[in-house]
Design a protein around this motif. Sequence first.
Motif, short mmCIF file in Angstrom:
data_model
loop_
_atom_site.label_atom_id
_atom_site.label_comp_id
_atom_site.label_asym_id
_atom_site.label_seq_id
_atom_site.Cartn_x
_atom_site.Cartn_y
_atom_site.Cartn_z
N VAL A 296 0.87 -1.17 0.00
CA VAL A 296 0.00 0.00 0.00
C VAL A 296 0.91 1.22 0.00
CG1 VAL A 296 -1.77 1.30 1.20
CG2 VAL A 296 -1.83 -1.21 1.23
N TYR A 297 0.69 2.09 -0.95
CA TYR A 297 1.50 3.29 -1.09
C TYR A 297 0.75 4.48 -0.50
CZ TYR A 297 4.97 0.92 -3.92
OH TYR A 297 5.98 0.08 -4.34
N TYR A 298 1.43 5.19 0.38
CA TYR A 298 0.85 6.33 1.05
C TYR A 298 1.58 7.61 0.65
CZ TYR A 298 -1.24 2.88 4.21
OH TYR A 298 -1.94 1.83 4.74
N CYS A 299 0.82 8.66 0.47
CA CYS A 299 1.40 9.98 0.23
C CYS A 299 1.38 10.76 1.55
CB CYS A 299 0.60 10.72 -0.83
SG CYS A 299 1.23 12.36 -1.22
N ALA A 300 2.40 11.54 1.76
CA ALA A 300 2.49 12.36 2.96
C ALA A 300 2.89 13.78 2.60
CB ALA A 300 3.50 11.77 3.94
N ALA A 301 2.31 14.72 3.33
CA ALA A 301 2.69 16.13 3.21
C ALA A 301 3.18 16.58 4.58
CB ALA A 301 1.49 16.96 2.77
N ASN A 302 4.41 17.06 4.63
CA ASN A 302 5.03 17.39 5.91
C ASN A 302 4.89 18.86 6.24
OD1 ASN A 302 7.82 18.30 7.39
ND2 ASN A 302 7.00 16.37 8.17
N ASP A 303 4.31 19.13 7.42
CA ASP A 303 4.23 20.49 7.95
C ASP A 303 5.52 20.76 8.69
OD1 ASP A 303 3.85 22.69 9.69
OD2 ASP A 303 1.70 22.37 9.73
N TRP A 304 6.38 21.64 8.15
CA TRP A 304 7.70 21.86 8.72
C TRP A 304 7.64 22.54 10.09
CZ3 TRP A 304 8.45 26.93 9.73
CH2 TRP A 304 7.78 27.87 8.93
N SER A 305 6.59 23.29 10.36
CA SER A 305 6.51 24.01 11.63
C SER A 305 6.25 23.06 12.80
CB SER A 305 5.43 25.08 11.57
OG SER A 305 4.14 24.50 11.51
N LYS A 306 5.66 21.92 12.52
CA LYS A 306 5.35 20.94 13.56
C LYS A 306 6.07 19.61 13.33
CE LYS A 306 0.93 21.32 12.65
NZ LYS A 306 -0.56 21.17 12.70
N ASN A 307 6.77 19.52 12.21
CA ASN A 307 7.35 18.25 11.78
C ASN A 307 6.30 17.14 11.86
OD1 ASN A 307 9.26 16.51 10.73
ND2 ASN A 307 10.11 15.99 12.73
N TYR A 308 5.18 17.42 11.24
CA TYR A 308 4.03 16.51 11.29
C TYR A 308 3.63 16.14 9.87
CZ TYR A 308 -0.75 14.87 12.04
OH TYR A 308 -1.90 14.13 12.05
N ASN A 309 3.38 14.85 9.67
CA ASN A 309 2.95 14.38 8.35
C ASN A 309 1.44 14.23 8.27
OD1 ASN A 309 5.41 14.18 7.07
ND2 ASN A 309 5.71 12.03 7.59
N TYR A 310 0.86 14.82 7.25
CA TYR A 310 -0.52 14.53 6.90
C TYR A 310 -0.50 13.38 5.90
CZ TYR A 310 -1.70 19.03 8.99
OH TYR A 310 -1.86 20.08 9.86
N TRP A 311 -1.31 12.36 6.16
CA TRP A 311 -1.28 11.15 5.34
C TRP A 311 -2.55 11.00 4.51
CZ3 TRP A 311 3.09 8.32 5.12
CH2 TRP A 311 4.02 8.45 6.16
N GLY A 312 -2.39 10.41 3.34
CA GLY A 312 -3.53 10.00 2.57
C GLY A 312 -4.02 8.64 3.02
N GLN A 313 -5.06 8.15 2.35
CA GLN A 313 -5.68 6.89 2.76
C GLN A 313 -4.93 5.68 2.20
OE1 GLN A 313 -6.65 8.74 0.27
NE2 GLN A 313 -7.07 7.33 -1.43
N GLY A 314 -4.05 5.91 1.26
CA GLY A 314 -3.25 4.83 0.69
C GLY A 314 -3.88 4.28 -0.58
N THR A 315 -3.02 3.77 -1.44
CA THR A 315 -3.48 3.13 -2.68
C THR A 315 -2.68 1.85 -2.89
OG1 THR A 315 -3.91 3.46 -5.04
CG2 THR A 315 -1.90 4.46 -4.17
#
Length: 117
Positions: free
Chosen positions: A92-111
């Motif tokens: 399962v491949y997941y996309c992530a977008a990293n918020d640099w101010s919190k070093n936090y990843n927002y994740w997709g649902q996966g494909t």
Amino acid sequence: QVQVVESGGGLVQAGGSLRLSCAASGSMARINVMGWYRQAPGKQRELVAIIARSGMTNYADSVKGRFTISRDNAKNTVYLQMNSLKPEDTAVYYCAANDWSKNYNYWGQGTQVTVSS
């Protein structure tokens, strides 16, 4: 808040190609690095490739020379072109977008990507 949506997975024979897309939306001001991770059954999630707004990239050794990550900053979209696929790329491949101010990843649902031998 940032929303991340992946698309483009599927079933392909070994040696084939697939292209994944990841669209991010929402509060993008603090998002610099976006990328792809994957998780195979019984294994930990691992980095596949990441790309910064500048275009700087980093790849896992296992995909170098076969996968290419690219980005359209105007569309907040990241792509993963996967060539010469191998059965061990099945995950399962997941996309992530990293918020640099919190070093936090927002994740997709996966494909799901499945490569048959």
